[in-house]
Write a protein that holds these residues in place. Structure first.
Motif, PDB file in Angstrom:
ATOM      1  N   GLY A   1       0.931  -1.179   0.172  1.00  0.00           N
ATOM      2  CA  GLY A   1      -0.132  -0.175  -0.144  1.00  0.00           C
ATOM      3  C   GLY A   1       1.012   1.279  -0.021  1.00  0.00           C
ATOM      4  N   HIS A   2       0.365   2.359  -0.446  1.00  0.00           N
ATOM      5  CA  HIS A   2       1.038   3.650  -0.790  1.00  0.00           C
ATOM      6  C   HIS A   2       1.578   4.132   0.622  1.00  0.00           C
ATOM      7  CE1 HIS A   2       2.041   7.512  -2.258  1.00  0.00           C
ATOM      8  NE2 HIS A   2       1.620   7.020  -3.415  1.00  0.00           N
ATOM      9  N   LEU A   3       2.862   4.456   0.729  1.00  0.00           N
ATOM     10  CA  LEU A   3       3.510   4.832   1.876  1.00  0.00           C
ATOM     11  C   LEU A   3       3.467   6.567   1.990  1.00  0.00           C
ATOM     12  CD1 LEU A   3       6.496   2.560   1.651  1.00  0.00           C
ATOM     13  CD2 LEU A   3       4.731   2.441   3.056  1.00  0.00           C
ATOM     14  N   ALA A   4       2.325   7.007   1.425  1.00  0.00           N
ATOM     15  CA  ALA A   4       2.464   8.603   1.434  1.00  0.00           C
ATOM     16  C   ALA A   4       2.551   9.279   2.606  1.00  0.00           C
ATOM     17  CB  ALA A   4       0.904   8.832   0.870  1.00  0.00           C
ATOM     18  N   ASP A   5       3.707   9.813   2.786  1.00  0.00           N
ATOM     19  CA  ASP A   5       3.851  10.746   3.975  1.00  0.00           C
ATOM     20  C   ASP A   5       4.175  10.179   5.358  1.00  0.00           C
ATOM     21  OD1 ASP A   5       3.133  13.403   2.704  1.00  0.00           O
ATOM     22  OD2 ASP A   5       1.088  12.978   3.012  1.00  0.00           O
ATOM     23  N   VAL A   6       4.636   8.680   5.188  1.00  0.00           N
ATOM     24  CA  VAL A   6       5.087   8.038   6.307  1.00  0.00           C
ATOM     25  C   VAL A   6       6.346   8.406   6.617  1.00  0.00           C
ATOM     26  CG1 VAL A   6       5.752   5.602   7.382  1.00  0.00           C
ATOM     27  CG2 VAL A   6       3.545   5.946   5.894  1.00  0.00           C
ATOM     28  N   PRO A   7       6.706   9.100   7.975  1.00  0.00           N
ATOM     29  CA  PRO A   7       7.865   9.526   8.061  1.00  0.00           C
ATOM     30  C   PRO A   7       9.132   8.433   7.996  1.00  0.00           C
ATOM     31  CG  PRO A   7       6.462  10.193   9.868  1.00  0.00           C
ATOM     32  CD  PRO A   7       5.678   9.315   8.955  1.00  0.00           C
ATOM     33  N   ALA A   8      10.425   8.932   7.565  1.00  0.00           N
ATOM     34  CA  ALA A   8      11.198   7.866   7.414  1.00  0.00           C
ATOM     35  C   ALA A   8      11.724   6.908   8.672  1.00  0.00           C
ATOM     36  CB  ALA A   8      12.748   8.665   7.114  1.00  0.00           C
TER      37      ALA A   8
ATOM     38  N   ALA B   1      -4.514  10.137   2.916  1.00  0.00           N
ATOM     39  CA  ALA B   1      -3.464   9.426   3.480  1.00  0.00           C
ATOM     40  C   ALA B   1      -3.353   8.111   2.402  1.00  0.00           C
ATOM     41  CB  ALA B   1      -3.802   8.951   5.034  1.00  0.00           C
ATOM     42  N   GLY B   2      -1.965   7.470   2.763  1.00  0.00           N
ATOM     43  CA  GLY B   2      -1.735   6.330   2.194  1.00  0.00           C
ATOM     44  C   GLY B   2      -2.307   5.071   2.865  1.00  0.00           C
ATOM     45  N   HIS B   3      -1.732   3.979   2.857  1.00  0.00           N
ATOM     46  CA  HIS B   3      -2.165   2.832   3.595  1.00  0.00           C
ATOM     47  C   HIS B   3      -1.808   2.844   4.834  1.00  0.00           C
ATOM     48  CE1 HIS B   3      -3.540  -1.213   4.067  1.00  0.00           C
ATOM     49  NE2 HIS B   3      -2.424  -1.657   4.507  1.00  0.00           N
ATOM     50  N   TRP B   4      -1.139   3.743   5.422  1.00  0.00           N
ATOM     51  CA  TRP B   4      -0.792   3.586   6.738  1.00  0.00           C
ATOM     52  C   TRP B   4      -0.898   5.039   7.635  1.00  0.00           C
ATOM     53  CZ3 TRP B   4       0.940  -1.064   8.351  1.00  0.00           C
ATOM     54  CH2 TRP B   4       1.363  -1.827   7.381  1.00  0.00           C
ATOM     55  N   PRO B   5      -2.526   5.365   7.575  1.00  0.00           N
ATOM     56  CA  PRO B   5      -2.337   6.468   8.118  1.00  0.00           C
ATOM     57  C   PRO B   5      -2.295   6.624   9.861  1.00  0.00           C
ATOM     58  CG  PRO B   5      -4.501   5.333   7.897  1.00  0.00           C
ATOM     59  CD  PRO B   5      -3.442   4.338   7.344  1.00  0.00           C
ATOM     60  N   MET B   6      -1.962   5.496  10.383  1.00  0.00           N
ATOM     61  CA  MET B   6      -1.806   5.471  11.865  1.00  0.00           C
ATOM     62  C   MET B   6      -0.390   6.034  11.906  1.00  0.00           C
ATOM     63  SD  MET B   6      -1.712   2.490  10.175  1.00  0.00           S
ATOM     64  CE  MET B   6      -3.298   2.008  10.593  1.00  0.00           C
ATOM     65  N   LEU B   7       0.363   5.615  10.970  1.00  0.00           N
ATOM     66  CA  LEU B   7       1.629   6.443  11.071  1.00  0.00           C
ATOM     67  C   LEU B   7       1.906   7.759  10.192  1.00  0.00           C
ATOM     68  CD1 LEU B   7       3.667   2.961   9.886  1.00  0.00           C
ATOM     69  CD2 LEU B   7       3.298   3.816  12.219  1.00  0.00           C
ATOM     70  N   SER B   8       1.091   8.058   9.162  1.00  0.00           N
ATOM     71  CA  SER B   8       1.403   9.229   8.590  1.00  0.00           C
ATOM     72  C   SER B   8       0.394  10.264   9.117  1.00  0.00           C
ATOM     73  CB  SER B   8       1.249   8.906   7.250  1.00  0.00           C
ATOM     74  OG  SER B   8      -0.170   8.584   6.895  1.00  0.00           O
TER      75      SER B   8
ATOM     76  N   VAL C   1      -7.043   4.310 -17.271  1.00  0.00           N
ATOM     77  CA  VAL C   1      -6.041   4.038 -16.161  1.00  0.00           C
ATOM     78  C   VAL C   1      -4.873   3.665 -16.696  1.00  0.00           C
ATOM     79  CG1 VAL C   1      -5.822   2.815 -14.085  1.00  0.00           C
ATOM     80  CG2 VAL C   1      -8.019   3.524 -14.670  1.00  0.00           C
ATOM     81  N   LEU C   2      -3.513   4.328 -16.482  1.00  0.00           N
ATOM     82  CA  LEU C   2      -2.515   3.884 -17.326  1.00  0.00           C
ATOM     83  C   LEU C   2      -1.410   3.561 -16.380  1.00  0.00           C
ATOM     84  CD1 LEU C   2      -2.491   6.732 -20.049  1.00  0.00           C
ATOM     85  CD2 LEU C   2      -2.881   4.313 -20.445  1.00  0.00           C
ATOM     86  N   ALA C   3      -1.744   3.380 -14.967  1.00  0.00           N
ATOM     87  CA  ALA C   3      -0.710   2.830 -14.044  1.00  0.00           C
ATOM     88  C   ALA C   3      -1.571   2.215 -12.918  1.00  0.00           C
ATOM     89  CB  ALA C   3       0.139   3.826 -13.556  1.00  0.00           C
ATOM     90  N   PRO C   4      -1.127   1.028 -12.349  1.00  0.00           N
ATOM     91  CA  PRO C   4      -2.016   0.756 -11.188  1.00  0.00           C
ATOM     92  C   PRO C   4      -2.006   1.428 -10.028  1.00  0.00           C
ATOM     93  CG  PRO C   4       0.015  -0.753 -11.628  1.00  0.00           C
ATOM     94  CD  PRO C   4      -0.076   0.478 -12.484  1.00  0.00           C
ATOM     95  N   GLN C   5      -3.123   1.666  -9.102  1.00  0.00           N
ATOM     96  CA  GLN C   5      -2.937   2.087  -7.830  1.00  0.00           C
ATOM     97  C   GLN C   5      -2.148   1.180  -7.154  1.00  0.00           C
ATOM     98  OE1 GLN C   5      -4.342   5.360  -7.116  1.00  0.00           O
ATOM     99  NE2 GLN C   5      -4.388   5.479  -9.225  1.00  0.00           N
ATOM    100  N   PRO C   6      -1.524   1.644  -5.778  1.00  0.00           N
ATOM    101  CA  PRO C   6      -0.605   1.075  -4.988  1.00  0.00           C
ATOM    102  C   PRO C   6      -1.361  -0.247  -4.198  1.00  0.00           C
ATOM    103  CG  PRO C   6      -0.255   3.589  -4.637  1.00  0.00           C
ATOM    104  CD  PRO C   6      -1.337   3.242  -5.592  1.00  0.00           C
TER     105      PRO C   6
END
Length: 511
Positions: A159-166, A240-247, A415-420
């Protein structure tokens, strides 16, 4: 099984039981739990049996579906009777949450799905697993007893890691535990009482989920999904991405509190003809049609071998949807229009019923192409492929290695790229990644101005990749058009776009 403390201001406070995704433990919920407690609620992040949160640690008993359900049931039973219980499941966590709800239906006031698709009776958790490599491994002979967690780079497949801190991603990789295979492959059993409980879906938009996307899927007619329009079901969108509890722990905690109070938006039930079954925007004369297996042919009124165009519908389309796509007004309209102008047109009911069906759907398209080229009425060296919506993913095979007889590829609101969250990664079904190999193949792309953001982003990325590689793309814009505009927008602008795309495709075929 380990758990964090439950804190509340009073014995009757709402208790949130927070069940984590595969490979993770209660530690992923820490920041959300702190915010829920600060708001006066109880918060119980759970680490399921066999999923210890110390690096390298292992519980003496491997987790199984039933032991994970037991873990959640014990937490519920340890709460005062007056406490309202909200079960929150993230990814895999929705399975033990639903299993516990089946055993303690009278205690549960709401079930919250965090970036998780609805689970059906009989489904294994594997059906919702986004990582294609993990799915393949667990369905192959000799599957391991425990599924190793991904490395740091591999979490993107979950799942997308959008805005998950390093630092949060580092911790995710360091604390992740192997997942017992049985927890992912055993079927989930859901009695009707669970399906009747109030529920809330948290749609994480950066991972490709939104009310608009969900509404489109429900409108395709899968009867199992109509339950999502009932009054007991609510939704929130979270950027958010797949990890909203982190991001986005603050945003997720706020959504959970509002969900417990019955907040959220309802998904509108379909009324009248669904958008894809409304009339085609052009008045096209009826034409004869020939049906061969999954393929319909529309021959032109012309002698001698003619060029052919295969229309590839979008998806996924539920297997139960009726009529099937080759009978939808958009595709019959385009087919009749092409035949009227001298090309042999074809439609194909490819079997993309789920996004994981892309390989099977691609094989259906290739089979339809072979059927077309073998037809004596067709010039086998003058073929065009025209992809629509989610069918755009299937264009990747043809862009990556265009055969000499392929004269044109067209794509309309594609749709020209799959979603995460779709679990396809950056591999085979990724037109953005392969357009640079298309060479001199002409590409006709129809773009709508009122596109869903998650789809528009794939078109933008495709055009950028095409420009960088020097690929030949003609863009036809419909500024006021919507996804599926041929049956939604009966405007002069929309009609002009259809005719221009048609003329361009036919021109590349020498018609």
């Amino acid at each position: 099984m380990s758990e964090e403390r439950a804190v509340g201001t009073e014995s009757g406070a709402t208790a949130f039981v927070l069940v984590p995704d595969a490979h993770t433990g209660g530690w992923v919920w820490e920041r959300v739990a702190d915010r829920l407690r600060a708001a006066g609620s109880r918060a119980l992040p759970v680490t399921l049996t066999g999923m210890r949160d110390e690096p390298g640690a292992a519980d003496p008993e491997d987790g199984t579906p039933e032991t994970h359900v037991d873990d959640v049931v014990r937490l519920i039973d340890g709460l005062p009777e007056a406490t309202g219980v909200v079960l929150v499941g993230h990814g895999y966590g929705i399975h033990p949450a639903l299993g516990a709800a089946a055993r303690r239906t009278g205690r549960v006031t709401r079930i919250v799905y965090v970036d998780t698709a609805p689970a059906q009776d009989g489904d294994p958790a594997l059906a919702l697993l986004p990582d294609p490599e993990a799915r393949d491994l667990l369905t192959a002979p000799g599957a391991p007893a425990r599924l190793a967690p991904p490395d740091r780079a591999g979490w993107q497949r979950w799942g997308h890691l959008a805005d998950v801190p390093a630092e949060a991603l580092d911790r995710l990789a360091a604390l992740a535990a192997p997942q017992p295979t049985g927890t992912l492959t055993a079927p989930l059993r859901l009695p009707a009482e669970v399906a009747a409980l109030p529920s809330t879906g948290v749609l994480c938009t950066a991972n490709g989920s939104s009310l608009a996307v969900l509404g489109t899927i429900v409108g395709l007619g899968d009867p199992r999904l109509l339950a999502l329009t009932e009054p007991r079901v609510r939704f929130f969108e979270l950027a958010a991405g797949h990890w909203p509890m982190l991001s986005a722990p603050d945003g997720l905690a706020d959504v959970l509190l509002r969900a417990a109070d019955g907040g959220g938006e309802r998904l509108a039930a379909p009324t009248g003809p669904p958008p894809h079954l409304r009339p085609f925007l052009l008045d096209v004369p009826e034409r004869p049609r020939e049906r061969t297996g999954r393929v319909d042919l529309y021959p032109p009124d012309a002698d001698g071998p003619r060029p052919a165009v295969l229309l590839v519908h979008g998806g996924p389309v539920p297997a139960e949807a009726r009529p099937t796509p080759r009978d939808w007004p958009s595709y019959t309209g385009y087919a009749k229009l092409l035949a009227e102008h001298g090309a042999l047109a074809a439609t194909v009911d490819h079997r993309m019923h789920d996004i994981a069906d892309c390989p099977r759907a691609a094989a259906d398209v290739a089979e339809a192409v072979d059927l077309l080229r073998a037809d004596p009425r067709v010039d086998p060296d003058r073929i065009a492929l025209w992809f629509f919506s989610g069918g755009g993913l299937l264009s990747a095979d043809w862009l990556a290695a265009p055969p000499p007889w392929l004269r044109c590829v067209a794509a309309t609101y594609p749709v020209l790229a799959p979603q995460p969250a779709w679990g396809l990664g950056d591999g085979r079904f990724h037109p953005v990644g392969v357009v640079g190999s298309a060479g001199a193949l002409p590409i006709v792309l129809t773009r709508v101005g009122l596109e869903l953001p998650e789809i528009a982003g794939t078109v933008t990325a495709f055009l950028a990749a095409a420009e960088q590689s020097g690929s030949k793309v003609e863009v036809i814009d419909v500024p006021d058009g919507r996804h599926g505009f041929e049956t939604l927008d009966h405007t002069e602008q929309a009609r002009a776009a259809v005719l221009r795309a048609l003329g361009s495709v036919l021109g590349h075929l020498g018609v």
